[in-house]
Design a protein around this motif. Structure first.
Motif, short mmCIF file in Angstrom:
data_model
loop_
_atom_site.label_atom_id
_atom_site.label_comp_id
_atom_site.label_asym_id
_atom_site.label_seq_id
_atom_site.Cartn_x
_atom_site.Cartn_y
_atom_site.Cartn_z
N ASP A 25 -70.05 -36.15 12.50
CA ASP A 25 -70.26 -35.22 11.38
C ASP A 25 -69.92 -33.82 11.88
O ASP A 25 -69.92 -33.56 13.08
N ASN A 26 -69.66 -32.90 10.95
CA ASN A 26 -69.29 -31.55 11.39
C ASN A 26 -70.41 -30.53 11.18
O ASN A 26 -70.22 -29.34 11.45
N LYS A 27 -71.56 -30.95 10.73
CA LYS A 27 -72.66 -30.02 10.49
C LYS A 27 -73.39 -29.75 11.80
O LYS A 27 -73.74 -30.67 12.54
N ILE A 28 -73.62 -28.45 12.09
CA ILE A 28 -74.25 -28.08 13.36
C ILE A 28 -75.19 -26.90 13.17
O ILE A 28 -74.94 -26.02 12.34
N LEU A 29 -76.28 -26.90 13.92
CA LEU A 29 -77.22 -25.78 13.95
C LEU A 29 -76.85 -24.85 15.10
O LEU A 29 -76.62 -25.31 16.22
N LEU A 30 -76.79 -23.56 14.82
CA LEU A 30 -76.49 -22.56 15.84
C LEU A 30 -77.75 -21.75 16.13
O LEU A 30 -78.27 -21.04 15.27
N VAL A 31 -78.25 -21.88 17.36
CA VAL A 31 -79.50 -21.22 17.78
C VAL A 31 -79.15 -20.01 18.64
O VAL A 31 -78.54 -20.15 19.71
N PHE A 32 -79.57 -18.83 18.21
CA PHE A 32 -79.17 -17.59 18.87
C PHE A 32 -80.29 -16.91 19.65
O PHE A 32 -80.09 -15.84 20.23
N ASN A 33 -81.47 -17.51 19.72
CA ASN A 33 -82.65 -16.78 20.17
C ASN A 33 -82.64 -16.34 21.63
O ASN A 33 -83.41 -15.46 22.02
N ALA A 34 -81.76 -16.91 22.45
CA ALA A 34 -81.62 -16.41 23.83
C ALA A 34 -81.17 -14.96 23.83
O ALA A 34 -81.37 -14.23 24.80
N MET A 35 -80.58 -14.52 22.71
CA MET A 35 -80.07 -13.15 22.58
C MET A 35 -81.11 -12.17 22.04
O MET A 35 -80.85 -10.96 21.99
N ASP A 36 -82.27 -12.64 21.64
CA ASP A 36 -83.23 -11.81 20.90
C ASP A 36 -83.56 -10.49 21.59
O ASP A 36 -83.74 -9.47 20.93
N ALA A 37 -83.66 -10.52 22.91
CA ALA A 37 -84.06 -9.31 23.64
C ALA A 37 -82.90 -8.32 23.81
O ALA A 37 -83.09 -7.23 24.34
N LYS A 38 -81.71 -8.69 23.34
CA LYS A 38 -80.53 -7.84 23.52
C LYS A 38 -80.37 -6.79 22.42
O LYS A 38 -79.54 -5.90 22.54
N GLY A 39 -81.14 -6.93 21.34
CA GLY A 39 -81.02 -5.98 20.23
C GLY A 39 -80.28 -6.58 19.05
O GLY A 39 -79.41 -7.44 19.21
N ALA A 40 -80.64 -6.12 17.85
CA ALA A 40 -80.14 -6.71 16.60
C ALA A 40 -78.63 -6.67 16.48
O ALA A 40 -77.99 -7.63 16.03
N GLU A 41 -78.01 -5.55 16.88
CA GLU A 41 -76.57 -5.41 16.73
C GLU A 41 -75.82 -6.41 17.60
O GLU A 41 -74.86 -7.05 17.14
N LYS A 42 -76.27 -6.57 18.84
CA LYS A 42 -75.62 -7.52 19.74
C LYS A 42 -75.82 -8.94 19.26
O LYS A 42 -74.91 -9.78 19.35
N VAL A 43 -77.01 -9.23 18.75
CA VAL A 43 -77.28 -10.56 18.20
C VAL A 43 -76.32 -10.86 17.06
O VAL A 43 -75.68 -11.92 17.01
N GLU A 44 -76.21 -9.93 16.14
CA GLU A 44 -75.36 -10.13 14.97
C GLU A 44 -73.90 -10.33 15.36
O GLU A 44 -73.21 -11.21 14.83
N ASN A 45 -73.42 -9.53 16.31
CA ASN A 45 -72.03 -9.65 16.74
C ASN A 45 -71.75 -10.99 17.41
O ASN A 45 -70.69 -11.61 17.19
N ASN A 46 -72.69 -11.44 18.23
CA ASN A 46 -72.51 -12.72 18.92
C ASN A 46 -72.59 -13.90 17.97
O ASN A 46 -71.85 -14.88 18.12
N ILE A 47 -73.48 -13.83 17.00
CA ILE A 47 -73.56 -14.89 16.00
C ILE A 47 -72.24 -14.98 15.24
O ILE A 47 -71.70 -16.08 15.02
N LYS A 48 -71.73 -13.84 14.83
CA LYS A 48 -70.47 -13.80 14.09
C LYS A 48 -69.34 -14.42 14.91
O LYS A 48 -68.53 -15.21 14.39
N GLU A 49 -69.27 -14.06 16.19
CA GLU A 49 -68.21 -14.56 17.06
C GLU A 49 -68.33 -16.07 17.26
O GLU A 49 -67.35 -16.81 17.16
N ASP A 50 -69.56 -16.53 17.55
CA ASP A 50 -69.75 -17.95 17.82
C ASP A 50 -69.55 -18.80 16.57
O ASP A 50 -69.01 -19.91 16.64
N ARG A 51 -69.99 -18.28 15.43
CA ARG A 51 -69.76 -19.01 14.18
C ARG A 51 -68.26 -19.22 13.95
O ARG A 51 -67.82 -20.32 13.60
N LYS A 52 -67.50 -18.16 14.17
CA LYS A 52 -66.05 -18.24 13.97
C LYS A 52 -65.43 -19.27 14.92
O LYS A 52 -64.59 -20.08 14.51
#
Length: 207
Positions: A25-52
């Motif tokens: 199947d192609n459905k996947i959960l993306l867990v970003f919480n290892a990034m939580d201490a890096k700040g909201a902007e960095k979290v958002e940018n990394n999520i965007k990159e990894d999703r792509k």
């Protein structure tokens, strides 16, 4: 469980993931919480990159914020059981371990360990956490007491019988500390695998 353990991002074996999608199947959960201490902007940018990157491989990505389930592990279980794959991003391995513990994701993953159809993708911290003990990473990742909690957890998920050491001899700002971890493992006769950025280790755990 199929473990796809990368040093940085998704490495050099993405054809294996494309083939897995065809079979499962192609459905996947993306867990970003290892990034939580890096700040909201960095979290958002990394999520965007990894999703792509995951979408380019062929996955349909759902973002999973473990913080939403700290007080409702049953709700996470209900959501998690609908998926056959998860991707755990890099960041601080101790922050990630706390988020897994407080949300109950660690137990859910351990229940999936002998499920041959389940795919676990991890990179950097997401790969490191699959080992038995995380204490050796204290000199690279600050063991933060995060999420307004008072505990630091050093036990890993215990999926692999060696220490996964990412970013070995790579373009990483703490590469000298990675080298120290490798030397320490050698001195203490600890089983380890040092992995360069771009490299991937595949582990197929069967029940």
């Amino acid at each position: 469980m199929l473990l796809y353990l990368s040093s940085q991002k998704f490495g050099n074996k993405t054809n294996l993931l494309k083939n897995w999608i065809k079979e499962y199947d192609n459905k996947i959960l993306l867990v970003f919480n290892a990034m939580d201490a890096k700040g909201a902007e960095k979290v958002e940018n990394n999520i965007k990159e990894d999703r792509k990157l995951l979408e380019e491989i062929g996955f349909e990505v759902t973002i999973l914020d473990l913080k939403e389930y700290f007080d409702n592990k049953e709700k996470l279980k209900e959501k998690f059981m609908k998926y056959n794959a998860c991707c755990i991003m890099g960041g601080n391995v101790f922050v990630l371990r706390q988020a897994m513990k407080y949300s109950g994701l660690d137990k859910l993953l351990q229940e999936k360990l002998t499920n041959e159809d389940f795919l676990y993708i991890g990179y950097s911290a997401g790969s490191c956490v699959t080992g038995k003990n995380l204490k050796i990473f204290e000199q690279v990742d600050e063991p933060k007491k995060y999420y307004n909690k008072n505990h630091i957890f050093t036990e890993g998920l215990d999926f692999i019988d060696y220490i996964f050491i990412p970013h070995y001899k790579s373009d990483y700002h703490k590469v000298h500390l990675i080298e120290e971890i490798v030397k320490k493992c050698k001195r203490q006769n600890k089983k380890y695998k040092s992995v360069r950025d771009g490299e991937v280790i595949i582990e197929n755990i069967r029940g």
